[in-house]
Scaffold this active site. Structure first.
Site, PDB file in Angstrom:
ATOM      1  CE  LYS A  98      -4.331  -1.958   1.229  1.00  0.00           C
ATOM      2  NZ  LYS A  98      -5.270  -2.322   2.280  1.00  0.00           N
TER       3      LYS A  98
ATOM      4  NE  ARG B  33      -7.698  -8.347   0.817  1.00  0.00           N
ATOM      5  CZ  ARG B  33      -7.256  -7.574  -0.177  1.00  0.00           C
ATOM      6  NH1 ARG B  33      -6.234  -6.767   0.001  1.00  0.00           N
ATOM      7  NH2 ARG B  33      -7.857  -7.607  -1.351  1.00  0.00           N
TER       8      ARG B  33
HETATM    9  N1  PMM Z   1      -7.432  -3.788   0.848  1.00  0.00           N
HETATM   10  C1  PMM Z   1      -7.818  -3.809  -0.433  1.00  0.00           C
HETATM   11  C2  PMM Z   1      -8.954  -4.545  -0.829  1.00  0.00           C
HETATM   12  N2  PMM Z   1      -9.648  -5.262   0.068  1.00  0.00           N
HETATM   13  N3  PMM Z   1      -9.976  -5.984   2.268  1.00  0.00           N
HETATM   14  C3  PMM Z   1      -9.634  -5.971   3.558  1.00  0.00           C
HETATM   15  N4  PMM Z   1     -10.345  -6.675   4.468  1.00  0.00           N
HETATM   16  N5  PMM Z   1      -8.547  -5.263   4.007  1.00  0.00           N
HETATM   17  C4  PMM Z   1      -7.786  -4.523   3.168  1.00  0.00           C
HETATM   18  O1  PMM Z   1      -6.828  -3.886   3.635  1.00  0.00           O
HETATM   19  C5  PMM Z   1      -8.136  -4.499   1.779  1.00  0.00           C
HETATM   20  C6  PMM Z   1      -9.269  -5.247   1.376  1.00  0.00           C
HETATM   21  C7  PMM Z   1      -7.075  -3.013  -1.461  1.00  0.00           C
HETATM   22  O2  PMM Z   1      -5.943  -3.675  -1.857  1.00  0.00           O
HETATM   23  P1  PMM Z   1      -5.801  -4.670  -3.127  1.00  0.00           P
HETATM   24  O3  PMM Z   1      -6.005  -3.869  -4.363  1.00  0.00           O
HETATM   25  O4  PMM Z   1      -4.431  -5.181  -2.983  1.00  0.00           O
HETATM   26  O5  PMM Z   1      -6.801  -5.776  -3.023  1.00  0.00           O
END
Ligand code: PMM
Length: 296
Positions: free
Chosen positions: A242, A277
């Site tokens: 991020k 995650r």
């Molecule tokens: N970040 C993203 C998408 N979904 N869900 C949860 N629970 N926590 C997060 O920090 C989160 C998420 C955005 O990141 P990506 O594009 O890498 O999926």
């Protein structure tokens, strides 16, 4: 729920289903999965525009392959998403989002190598993905929509309740908090209680790294992981690649931020996070194994 300390003093985490799920043991009408330490959720974005891996898994077969590779690399959960939530992202029509993810979930559920999470804010997409075999609903709006609470409760599956200030389109414009830890903690507690009241079987709490937060907010929330865990639910941390990590390291290319992601997630694990995650599953599985070994 989570809360009791294990033999080594580690917190024991738990999630509950009202139907069978990989790794969960049946106790009457409930299936319960308990663990200590930190599970790995591997990210599978079926989107053309996610901030770090957009487009790499857009085809159904590629997304299924990426999810299976994540399971083989040791991910306990794969998180399948069909609508980008990167800062500035525009809304994706529900039919487009469903079309991207439902087939992927169905293929994975036909021969699961772990749990399947659906990353969506849409009750319609959640229903379709749950019917296709998803085990967990990951909602970055924290089940704010009462219909989403109803859908998740009816399916008898756990949900990830995440905090976000604003919406993906506007969230990074000018995020402000008086006391970010107190505000996010109270919001998560209330959201979890609303989920309980609606009959959701169990929830993970996620402070929402980067969702309407400046680097100092993300840092404060990371350090507050023990306080969030003390709310009595497993805590999920998702800092992978991020923007804050770009600010801290100067690395402008998100795909090159996996070492920084590992550093944050190891600290989250040390502070009691139940799940992280991540994009780079293999590196996290290896690093978390070493963490456990250090703990003894
Ligand atoms: N970040 C993203 C998408 N979904 N869900 C949860 N629970 N926590 C997060 O920090 C989160 C998420 C955005 O990141 P990506 O594009 O890498 O999926």
């Amino acid at each position: 729920m989570a809360g009791a300390a294990g033999r080594s003093g580690e917190r024991r985490h738990a999630l509950e289903w009202r139907r069978a799920a990989v790794g969960a043991e049946r106790r009457g009408t409930i299936w319960r999965r308990t663990w200590t330490g930190t599970l790995v959720m591997g990210i599978v974005n079926v989107t053309p525009d996610s901030f770090s891996d957009g487009g790499t898994s857009l085809r159904r077969d590629d997304a299924v392959g990426a999810a299976r590779a994540a399971w083989r690399a040791g991910a306990h959960v794969v998180d399948v998403g069909g609508a980008s939530t990167r800062p500035g992202a525009e809304d994706v029509p529900v039919a487009v989002e469903a079309d991207r993810v439902v087939g992927v979930v169905r293929d994975l559920a036909a021969d699961p190598g772990g749990l399947i999470s659906i990353d969506t804010t849409s009750p319609e997409v959640a229903v379709a993905a749950l019917e296709a075999g998803a085990d967990v609903v990951n909602d970055v709006t924290g089940l704010r929509d009462p219909d989403m609470r109803t859908v998740v409760a009816a399916a008898g599956v756990p949900a990830v309740v995440m905090h976000m200030q604003g919406s993906p389109r506007t969230m990074q414009h000018d995020p402000r908090y008086h006391d970010v830890v107190a505000e996010v903690g109270a919001w998560l507690r209330d959201a979890a209680e609303a989920a309980d009241e609606a009959g959701v079987s169990s929830v993970l709490l996620d402070p929402g790294f980067g969702f309407g937060k400046l680097p100092e907010h993300n840092r404060a929330l990371l350090l507050a992981t023990p306080a969030l865990a003390a709310l009595g639910r497993p805590v999920l941390v998702g800092a992978s690649r991020k923007g804050t990590l770009g600010v801290v390291t100067g690395e402008v290319v998100p795909e090159r931020r996996d070492p920084a992601s590992l550093a944050v997630h190891l600290e989250a694990a040390r502070l009691g996070a139940a799940m992280v995650r991540v994009h780079d599953v293999a590196a996290h599985v290896q690093a978390l194994a070493v963490r456990r070994w250090i703990d003894g």
